[in-house]
Scaffold this active site. Structure first.
Site, PDB file in Angstrom:
ATOM      1  CB  CYS A   3      14.111   1.675 -22.424  1.00  0.00           C
ATOM      2  SG  CYS A   3      12.804   0.490 -22.038  1.00  0.00           S
ATOM      3  CB  CYS A   6      11.051   3.777 -23.408  1.00  0.00           C
ATOM      4  SG  CYS A   6      10.851   3.623 -21.614  1.00  0.00           S
ATOM      5  CG  HIS A  45      11.860   2.863 -17.818  1.00  0.00           C
ATOM      6  ND1 HIS A  45      12.111   1.998 -18.865  1.00  0.00           N
ATOM      7  CD2 HIS A  45      12.839   2.648 -16.908  1.00  0.00           C
ATOM      8  CE1 HIS A  45      13.205   1.299 -18.598  1.00  0.00           C
ATOM      9  NE2 HIS A  45      13.666   1.671 -17.410  1.00  0.00           N
ATOM     10  CG  ASN A  84      11.367 -13.898 -17.093  1.00  0.00           C
ATOM     11  OD1 ASN A  84      10.941 -14.810 -16.398  1.00  0.00           O
ATOM     12  ND2 ASN A  84      11.322 -13.933 -18.409  1.00  0.00           N
ATOM     13  CG  HIS A  97       8.477  -7.379 -19.998  1.00  0.00           C
ATOM     14  ND1 HIS A  97       9.690  -6.847 -19.628  1.00  0.00           N
ATOM     15  CD2 HIS A  97       8.727  -8.668 -20.348  1.00  0.00           C
ATOM     16  CE1 HIS A  97      10.633  -7.771 -19.754  1.00  0.00           C
ATOM     17  NE2 HIS A  97      10.077  -8.899 -20.182  1.00  0.00           N
ATOM     18  CG  HIS A  99       6.526 -12.845 -20.925  1.00  0.00           C
ATOM     19  ND1 HIS A  99       7.174 -12.936 -22.136  1.00  0.00           N
ATOM     20  CD2 HIS A  99       7.440 -12.337 -20.048  1.00  0.00           C
ATOM     21  CE1 HIS A  99       8.433 -12.501 -21.993  1.00  0.00           C
ATOM     22  NE2 HIS A  99       8.607 -12.140 -20.732  1.00  0.00           N
TER      23      HIS A  99
HETATM   24  P1  DGP Z   1      12.178 -11.087 -20.956  1.00  0.00           P
HETATM   25  O1  DGP Z   1      13.104 -12.191 -21.371  1.00  0.00           O
HETATM   26  O2  DGP Z   1      11.207 -11.520 -19.864  1.00  0.00           O
HETATM   27  O3  DGP Z   1      12.914  -9.798 -20.648  1.00  0.00           O
HETATM   28  O4  DGP Z   1      11.262 -10.823 -22.221  1.00  0.00           O
HETATM   29  C1  DGP Z   1      11.510  -9.854 -23.181  1.00  0.00           C
HETATM   30  C2  DGP Z   1      10.687 -10.196 -24.375  1.00  0.00           C
HETATM   31  O5  DGP Z   1      10.654  -9.056 -25.228  1.00  0.00           O
HETATM   32  C3  DGP Z   1      11.244 -11.344 -25.219  1.00  0.00           C
HETATM   33  O6  DGP Z   1      10.307 -12.434 -25.198  1.00  0.00           O
HETATM   34  C4  DGP Z   1      11.387 -10.772 -26.616  1.00  0.00           C
HETATM   35  C5  DGP Z   1      10.601  -9.492 -26.558  1.00  0.00           C
HETATM   36  N1  DGP Z   1      11.136  -8.412 -27.349  1.00  0.00           N
HETATM   37  C6  DGP Z   1      12.394  -7.925 -27.307  1.00  0.00           C
HETATM   38  N2  DGP Z   1      12.533  -6.913 -28.195  1.00  0.00           N
HETATM   39  C7  DGP Z   1      11.323  -6.763 -28.787  1.00  0.00           C
HETATM   40  C8  DGP Z   1      10.834  -5.861 -29.786  1.00  0.00           C
HETATM   41  O7  DGP Z   1      11.534  -4.990 -30.312  1.00  0.00           O
HETATM   42  N3  DGP Z   1       9.537  -6.025 -30.158  1.00  0.00           N
HETATM   43  C9  DGP Z   1       8.728  -6.976 -29.587  1.00  0.00           C
HETATM   44  N4  DGP Z   1       7.464  -7.037 -30.028  1.00  0.00           N
HETATM   45  N5  DGP Z   1       9.148  -7.832 -28.629  1.00  0.00           N
HETATM   46  C10 DGP Z   1      10.438  -7.727 -28.248  1.00  0.00           C
END
Ligand code: DGP
Length: 110
Positions: A3, A6, A45, A84, A97, A99
Site C-alpha cells: 500500500c 502505508c 490501514h 473517493n 484518504h 482530499h
Molecule cells: P484517489 O484518486 O481519491 O484514490 O486519490 C489518490 C491520490 O493520491 C491522487 O490524487 C494522487 C495521490 N498519490 C498517489 N500516489 C502518491 C504518492 O506516492 N505520494 C503522494 N504525495 N500522493 C500520491
C-alpha cells in the site's frame, strides 16, 4: 502490505508532510488538482469509506477535527473535503484518504 500510503506512513516513500499525530498523517498530493491539495489519512490501514464502522469511526471524527487545523495553517477558509470510494468513483489508492481542496474548478474530482 503493498500500500503506497502505508509506505508513506512508514517513511519508505517520501512525502511532503503538513501534519502528523499518533493517528493521522497529512501530506501534499503528488498530482495536485488545485494550488493547495492535501491528503489526510489514518495511520491504520482502512481500504476506504466503505470500511468505516462504529468500531473505527472515532478515527474518522478525529480526522475531521484535524482538517480545519490543516486548512487554517494553509491559510484557506473555503474548501471541500472529498473521499473517493471504489475504482468506479475514482479511487486509485485503496487506503482511506480525504482530499482537502480549495476552489470551485477541480479537474476530474467531482
Ligand atoms: P484517489 O484518486 O481519491 O484514490 O486519490 C489518490 C491520490 O493520491 C491522487 O490524487 C494522487 C495521490 N498519490 C498517489 N500516489 C502518491 C504518492 O506516492 N505520494 C503522494 N504525495 N500522493 C500520491
Amino acid at each position: 502490505m503493498d500500500c503506497i500510503f502505508c509506505k508513506i506512513i512508514a517513511g519508505e516513500i517520501p512525502s511532503t508532510k503538513v501534519y502528523e499525530d499518533e493517528q493521522v498523517l497529512a501530506f501534499r498530493d503528488i498530482q495536485p488538482a488545485a494550488p493547495v491539495h492535501i491528503l489526510v489519512i489514518p495511520k491504520t490501514h482502512l481500504i476506504g469509506a466503505a470500511a468505516i464502522t462504529a468500531e473505527n469511526s472515532a478515527l474518522v471524527a478525529h480526522i475531521f477535527e484535524v482538517i480545519p487545523k490543516i486548512a487554517a495553517a494553509e491559510g484557506i477558509t473555503d474548501y471541500r473535503v472529498v473521499t473517493n470510494q471504489g475504482a468506479e468513483a475514482g479511487q486509485t489508492v485503496h487506503h482511506l484518504h480525504f482530499h482537502i481542496l480549495p476552489g470551485r474548478t477541480l479537474k476530474g474530482m467531482c
